[in-house]
Every structure is written in C-alpha cells, then in structure tokens.
Design an enzyme around this catalytic site. Sequence first.
Site, PDB file in Angstrom:
ATOM      1  N   GLY A   1       0.810  -1.220   0.000  1.00 35.88           N
ATOM      2  CA  GLY A   1       0.000   0.000   0.000  1.00 35.88           C
ATOM      3  C   GLY A   1       0.837   1.260   0.000  1.00 35.88           C
ATOM      4  O   GLY A   1       0.381   2.317   0.418  1.00 35.88           O
ATOM      5  N   LEU A   2       2.089   1.168  -0.476  1.00 30.04           N
ATOM      6  CA  LEU A   2       2.997   2.307  -0.432  1.00 30.04           C
ATOM      7  C   LEU A   2       3.391   2.762  -1.843  1.00 30.04           C
ATOM      8  O   LEU A   2       4.396   3.432  -2.028  1.00 30.04           O
ATOM      9  CB  LEU A   2       4.236   1.963   0.398  1.00 30.04           C
ATOM     10  CG  LEU A   2       3.915   1.585   1.857  1.00 30.04           C
ATOM     11  CD1 LEU A   2       5.164   1.100   2.597  1.00 30.04           C
ATOM     12  CD2 LEU A   2       3.284   2.755   2.615  1.00 30.04           C
TER      13      LEU A   2
ATOM     14  N   GLU B   1      -0.211   2.691 -15.917  1.00 31.19           N
ATOM     15  CA  GLU B   1      -0.871   1.840 -14.934  1.00 31.19           C
ATOM     16  C   GLU B   1      -2.370   1.712 -15.234  1.00 31.19           C
ATOM     17  O   GLU B   1      -2.945   0.641 -15.166  1.00 31.19           O
ATOM     18  CB  GLU B   1      -0.652   2.410 -13.519  1.00 31.19           C
ATOM     19  CG  GLU B   1      -1.161   1.500 -12.434  1.00 31.19           C
ATOM     20  CD  GLU B   1      -0.486   1.716 -11.084  1.00 31.19           C
ATOM     21  OE1 GLU B   1      -0.879   1.037 -10.139  1.00 31.19           O
ATOM     22  OE2 GLU B   1       0.438   2.548 -10.984  1.00 31.19           O
TER      23      GLU B   1
ATOM     24  N   ASP C   1      -0.737   8.733  -6.549  1.00 32.89           N
ATOM     25  CA  ASP C   1       0.566   8.097  -6.324  1.00 32.89           C
ATOM     26  C   ASP C   1       1.626   8.647  -7.272  1.00 32.89           C
ATOM     27  O   ASP C   1       2.764   8.927  -6.871  1.00 32.89           O
ATOM     28  CB  ASP C   1       0.454   6.572  -6.505  1.00 32.89           C
ATOM     29  CG  ASP C   1      -0.566   5.969  -5.562  1.00 32.89           C
ATOM     30  OD1 ASP C   1      -1.019   6.686  -4.640  1.00 32.89           O
ATOM     31  OD2 ASP C   1      -0.922   4.791  -5.751  1.00 32.89           O
TER      32      ASP C   1
HETATM   33  C1  GLA Z   1      -4.237   3.344  -4.889  1.00 33.45           C
HETATM   34  C2  GLA Z   1      -4.438   4.151  -6.171  1.00 33.45           C
HETATM   35  C3  GLA Z   1      -4.642   5.628  -5.840  1.00 33.45           C
HETATM   36  C4  GLA Z   1      -5.745   5.826  -4.806  1.00 33.45           C
HETATM   37  C5  GLA Z   1      -5.549   4.901  -3.599  1.00 33.45           C
HETATM   38  C6  GLA Z   1      -6.715   4.926  -2.645  1.00 33.45           C
HETATM   39  O1  GLA Z   1      -3.050   3.735  -4.270  1.00 33.45           O
HETATM   40  O2  GLA Z   1      -3.322   4.016  -7.017  1.00 33.45           O
HETATM   41  O3  GLA Z   1      -4.927   6.339  -7.027  1.00 33.45           O
HETATM   42  O4  GLA Z   1      -7.013   5.661  -5.383  1.00 33.45           O
HETATM   43  O5  GLA Z   1      -5.333   3.562  -4.007  1.00 33.45           O
HETATM   44  O6  GLA Z   1      -6.830   6.159  -2.016  1.00 33.45           O
END
Ligand code: GLA
Length: 382
Positions: A122-123, A158, A170
């Site tokens: 999640g990073l 992506e 991100d």
């Molecule tokens: C992933 C996606 C982001 C965002 C987050 C949730 O990291 O790449 O665009 O939607 O999830 O906040």
Amino acid sequence: MPLTSSLRLASSLFEASFASRPTAGASAPGRVNLLGEHTDYNGGPVLPFALPRRTVVLAGPGEGWEAVSTLDGAVVRFEPAAAPEGRWTDFLGGVIRVLHGLRAAPPGGRLAVASTVPAGAGLASSAALSVAAARALSQLAGRRLSREALVEVAFHAEHDVVGVECGRMDQMISAHGVARHAMLIETADGSTTQIPFDQPVLLFETGVAHRLADGEYNRRRAECRAALEACRVAGLAVEDLAAVPEPALDSLRGAMPAVLHRRLTHVVRETARTRAAAMALSIRDYARFGAFLAEGHRSIRDDFESSCGEADRLVESALRHGAWGARLTGAGWGGTVLVMAPAEQCAALTAAIVADFRREVGRTPAVWKARASGGVRSERAR
Ligand code: GLA
C-alpha cells in the site's frame, strides 16, 4: 537501505547482467497517504507525502527489451506491445508504450531495477517504478520530460495498459514530493499545496499483501460511479461524488442501495475531513490531526469496507497506547498502518503495538519510521 546502496546494487546488477554500463538513470519514491483515501478518483482531496524509500531504474541502449531486478536477479525479456502478464515488467511495458506515443521512447533498451519500497504494502511501489522508469527511459531517448509529463506517462501506463483504474495521487506525489512537506492535492482541478511536515511517521506493515488488479479496487470504482449516477437521478447536479454536500447525505439514503450509500458517505465525509486535517497539519496541531486519522480509519473500515482485521487491530492498539492517530494507508485490504505520536513516545509505543500484534495475530510486523522526502530525480550509475 540508503539510496546510495540501491544505486550501487542496480549499477553492479546492470553490469553483471548486460556486460555494459547504463547511460541513463532515475529514482522515484513510494508514498504514504496521510488522509483522503479513495477520493482521488472521486474529485476529492488527498494528502500524501513521499517516502525516503525509492526505486532506482538504470537504463542503457539495447535491441529489444530486457530487464533485471535485484529481487531475483533474473534477466527477463519482455515485449511492450504484448498484453500484461501479471509481472512487474508490465509496468515497464506500459511506460514504454505511453512514451512511444509521445515520441519519447528509445527503440529498445536494457534496464536494471533496485528498490527499497516494499511491493503490495500500500505504499505505491508501482508508481515509484513507473515514474522512475519514465524519467530514465525518456532520458535514454534524449528527451527531458517535465514532472507533469512524467505523472501522465506513469498514470496512463498503470491505468490504461496494466488496467488498475487508479487515480493520480501516487504518480503525482512520486513526481512532485518535497522533503519535509506533505502535499494537499485537490484532484478536481489538480491544484496542489505543499504543507510543512517534519514529524516522523511510524509504519507497521500488516503483512497482508494486496494486488490492485485483483478486483476489489476496480469494484469500488464501479460502486462510486453507480452512487454518482443515483445522486444525479435524485436531482443533484454534481460532477463528482466528492462534490455532494454533506447535509444531502440523509435525503439520499432512499435513492440508492445501502451499500452504495455507505461508499458515498465515506467519500463525502473523507473529503471534508481531509481538508480540515490539512488545516490542522498546517498549524502543527497534531493531536487534532491524529483524531482525523482515527476517524478516517473508521470510515474505511465501516463505510468503504476496504480495511482488514490485521489493520484494525494495529490501529486499535496504537490508539489504546496513546498515539495521536493511526490508520490504514493506501488502497486497502492489507498493506501498511501509519501511526503518529509525539517523537519521545515512538519507541515505547512501537514496542507495545508489536507486543499486541504478536499476541493477537501471532506474527511480528515489519516496522519502520519515515519522514517526508523528495520526488523523482535523475541518478548517475555508481
Ligand atoms: C491506490 C491508487 C490511488 C488511490 C488509492 C486509494 O493507491 O493508485 O490512485 O485511489 O489507491 O486512495
């Protein structure tokens, strides 16, 4: 591992694999999203900062495409025009395809990758890889793309090629991150505000890996689209879910299935919460900021249903032991919990949370501390 060692590792891996020296290179960071989850594809605000952990991509000319990573050291041949195969090279292929459309791709190339951003945590490891690859490969083609252009290349790679219907958070923070600052991004108009942020953040990895292309993420996007449609049918003229006024939530309850109303509730409240939290952060009111983090976690747990049991335990434990706030960061369903606490309490708090997790889950979580760092930059092979 400091960046210089990633660079050295990538350099020696390149030479050992391809018997030549790289001629272009870049590194880009992963990120922690402080608040504003699942708002970036709903026209709402997000508040990420760039991690000190980065992905290095070194590149040199070649015929066809070959890549190697320090993860397994095996040279992989790949074909950017081929359909994604569920491998890390899909992101490279996506970047090359998008660069090609901009006439900014070399005709072929060799790539070596080293990263300290954990994958599936999640990073935003995929954004770090894509942004760094976009910079390194465009350089190899003799082009210098702006940070804005790098964001677009990595996003389309992506989103369009790999098939995760992500927003732009991100890629934006990986390209535009500034040391000792968090960045408030208003995704409806793309405006950004850098907010001074020099607090250390504790990161607890749940050890539960998520894979975004696996479905839950894209399902949430579809639910958000359906909720927006229901709001419009109910007579609300809004561009995005984040624009739905909070007082309208009650009257919209009958306008859609309960599950869609929960998604809507999360997005609307998270939008207000993120803006209020950014204000608290800018005046360094960390206690207030932390309370918003805890509220944000409850919202993804109960309304957006994107948390997981391990993350809920970590958050509860952190709050029980006196943290300012804690929440699961990133897309969810696993990944990493961020905890904020006064610097002098961090060591004792970490020990207490680790002990709880061991007792409750039966494992020891990976824990590290991070401060806001800088975005993409060019690198020279060592
Ligand atoms: C992933 C996606 C982001 C965002 C987050 C949730 O990291 O790449 O665009 O939607 O999830 O906040």
